[in-house]
Write an enzyme that holds these catalytic residues in place. Sequence first.
Site, mmCIF file in Angstrom:
data_model
loop_
_atom_site.group_PDB
_atom_site.id
_atom_site.type_symbol
_atom_site.label_atom_id
_atom_site.label_comp_id
_atom_site.label_asym_id
_atom_site.label_seq_id
_atom_site.Cartn_x
_atom_site.Cartn_y
_atom_site.Cartn_z
ATOM 1 N N LYS A 146 -10.211 14.819 37.391
ATOM 2 C CA LYS A 146 -9.727 14.937 38.769
ATOM 3 C C LYS A 146 -8.665 13.882 39.037
ATOM 4 C CE LYS A 146 -14.028 16.464 41.055
ATOM 5 N NZ LYS A 146 -13.611 17.769 41.559
ATOM 6 N N ASP B 89 -21.804 14.125 44.920
ATOM 7 C CA ASP B 89 -22.012 15.383 44.193
ATOM 8 C C ASP B 89 -23.471 15.627 43.789
ATOM 9 O OD1 ASP B 89 -20.608 17.665 43.641
ATOM 10 O OD2 ASP B 89 -20.039 17.089 41.615
ATOM 11 N N GLU C 112 -18.520 21.989 36.657
ATOM 12 C CA GLU C 112 -19.745 21.555 35.965
ATOM 13 C C GLU C 112 -21.010 21.866 36.747
ATOM 14 O OE1 GLU C 112 -18.097 19.692 37.967
ATOM 15 O OE2 GLU C 112 -19.728 18.877 39.172
ATOM 16 N N ARG D 262 -22.043 24.504 38.441
ATOM 17 C CA ARG D 262 -22.655 25.807 38.144
ATOM 18 C C ARG D 262 -23.323 25.786 36.777
ATOM 19 N NH1 ARG D 262 -16.904 28.549 38.724
ATOM 20 N NH2 ARG D 262 -16.773 26.812 40.169
HETATM 21 N N1 BES Z 1 -18.003 18.698 43.013
HETATM 22 C C1 BES Z 1 -16.884 19.558 43.041
HETATM 23 C C2 BES Z 1 -16.701 20.283 44.370
HETATM 24 C C3 BES Z 1 -16.463 19.439 45.604
HETATM 25 C C4 BES Z 1 -15.184 19.319 46.132
HETATM 26 C C5 BES Z 1 -17.500 18.825 46.282
HETATM 27 C C6 BES Z 1 -14.953 18.583 47.267
HETATM 28 C C7 BES Z 1 -17.277 18.080 47.436
HETATM 29 C C8 BES Z 1 -16.004 17.964 47.930
HETATM 30 C C9 BES Z 1 -17.015 20.628 41.941
HETATM 31 O O1 BES Z 1 -17.691 20.237 40.803
HETATM 32 C C10 BES Z 1 -15.634 21.003 41.502
HETATM 33 O O2 BES Z 1 -14.978 20.174 40.959
HETATM 34 N N2 BES Z 1 -15.261 22.246 41.762
HETATM 35 C C11 BES Z 1 -13.969 22.744 41.375
HETATM 36 C C12 BES Z 1 -14.169 24.073 40.684
HETATM 37 C C13 BES Z 1 -12.931 24.595 40.033
HETATM 38 C C14 BES Z 1 -12.596 23.776 38.810
HETATM 39 C C15 BES Z 1 -13.141 26.028 39.670
HETATM 40 C C16 BES Z 1 -13.144 22.921 42.639
HETATM 41 O O3 BES Z 1 -13.695 23.385 43.640
HETATM 42 O O4 BES Z 1 -11.984 22.548 42.633
HETATM 43 ZN ZN ZN Z 2 -19.052 18.725 41.040
HETATM 44 MN MN MN Z 3 -16.436 19.286 39.381
#
Ligand code: BES
Ligand code: ZN
Ligand code: MN
Length: 491
Positions: free
Chosen positions: A270, A281, A342, A344
Amino acid sequence: MALQITCQPELAKCGDGCEFLVLPFWEGAEPAADHSLWKDSIEAPLSSGDFKGKVGEKLLAYSTKGRILLLGLGKKEKVNAEVLRRAYSAAARMAQAKKVKSLCLLFPKSEMKRDELLRGVAEGIFLTNYAFTHLKGDSIKDNPCVLLEEVTFLGLDQSEEEALKKWYTIASGVYLVRELINGNADDVTPQMLAETAKSLEKRSRSLKLTLLERKQLEKEKMGLLLAVNRGSSQEPYLIVLSYKGDPKSEEHVVLVGKGITYDSGGLSLKPTDGMLDMKCDMGGAATVLGAVQTAAALNLKVNVTAVVPTSENSIDANSYKIGDVYRAMNGKTVEITNTDAEGRLVLADGLAYAVEHLKPTAMIDVATLTGAIVIALGEEISGLFCNNDALAGDLMTASDAVTEALWRMPIPVEYKEMLKSDVADMVNSAGRTASSITAALFLQEFAGSVPWAHLDIAGTCYRKKNKHYNTTKATGFGLRLLVDFLERRQK
Ligand code: BES
Ligand code: ZN
Ligand code: MN
């Protein structure tokens, strides 16, 4: 320290003991209880006409005995539990600003259902009476944070103390959830979550913990949880915390919580801004552990188990790889197209474990799963995805009852195509299009034929600023909803 809660039916008994007294008013500055004892002190402030009695409106007056807060509850005919929660949270914040430890409140009179009236007032105070300050150093010394230690409900009979204590038990569940989420990710590790579950088990005779360590995870072939864990120096766990409140019943609600204690994204790293809040998370994990603990504390007549697959999603030479294929506990193979999807993966193994070992009659997973749900629904509403209308209806009922908003999202079969992989059974990420939905479709593959719901709390779990009774950062969203849901399941 636990808040001391007292009911004092006789108004006159309050007298000199009150350093901070809250008097309720309807809109139009009409007294919402018998204020005659304090008539002399509030006459002048009221006659100015400054105070209108709108929801959450405050006017602080001073008498020789102490502070008197005039508090607005809004229009009499529009009052409900949520209005009261918001109004009394304003009172609690004023008490915090004045650094008082003890508060008396003259209980409002209303035609509302007694339980709702008590709940609104009590939760407004209790949910607001929380602050996360452990990580402040010297900077807090000039302006220490003082929370209430004692609340006296004036005009309430002793017999109503039970109800207040119940709302306090639930608020304590919310505190636990907030505390776990707000803690440093370096402190709230998978091991710490496991130890928290151990201490919950120790404190309650009706809770039973099964803790799966790496060896057992390998034996169970939980290849997705283990894959996510590869980049981390912290050991992974599957935490299984059960409460059997209705041993004669076959009903068993399993709550599966995403327990990623820090989400760096892994090799699909990220950017800095995206990582800033990623200690949150494990919000789903905190919520389901808190819900089971609270169900036990309330002696609910239900069977409920929290299942928490937990790991960091970190980055390392041994990280799981984009393009490689890993195998879930239920045998399905997954091509990793993004290591940042991750949540899911660990949930998939958690759900599969529940299906195989726990005989669930309903499963609800709770997860900070997608950034897209934050874009779609914002900080106030969580996404609900569900394969069963009756279960969705029950969750909506609970959601309405506690004012933790859900919006039902679709899980169309047509979109399953997006998860197709050329080399495996499915990919873990189908890209940005409808990504909250494809995440839910992915999870659904691991729920089998069990009635299942997925709550995406990425937007509601953690917030930038205080609002009403939600304190800064962790909100505890979902705890009250799940407890209400479980309460209604009692036979
Ligand atoms: N933990 C994140 C989602 C998240 C985003 C939680 C903002 C709280 C605030 C999750 O693991 C994630 O990174 N999701 C990605 C999925 C994508 C790679 C398909 C996302 O939502 O960008
Ligand atoms: Zn996450
Ligand atoms: Mn993630």
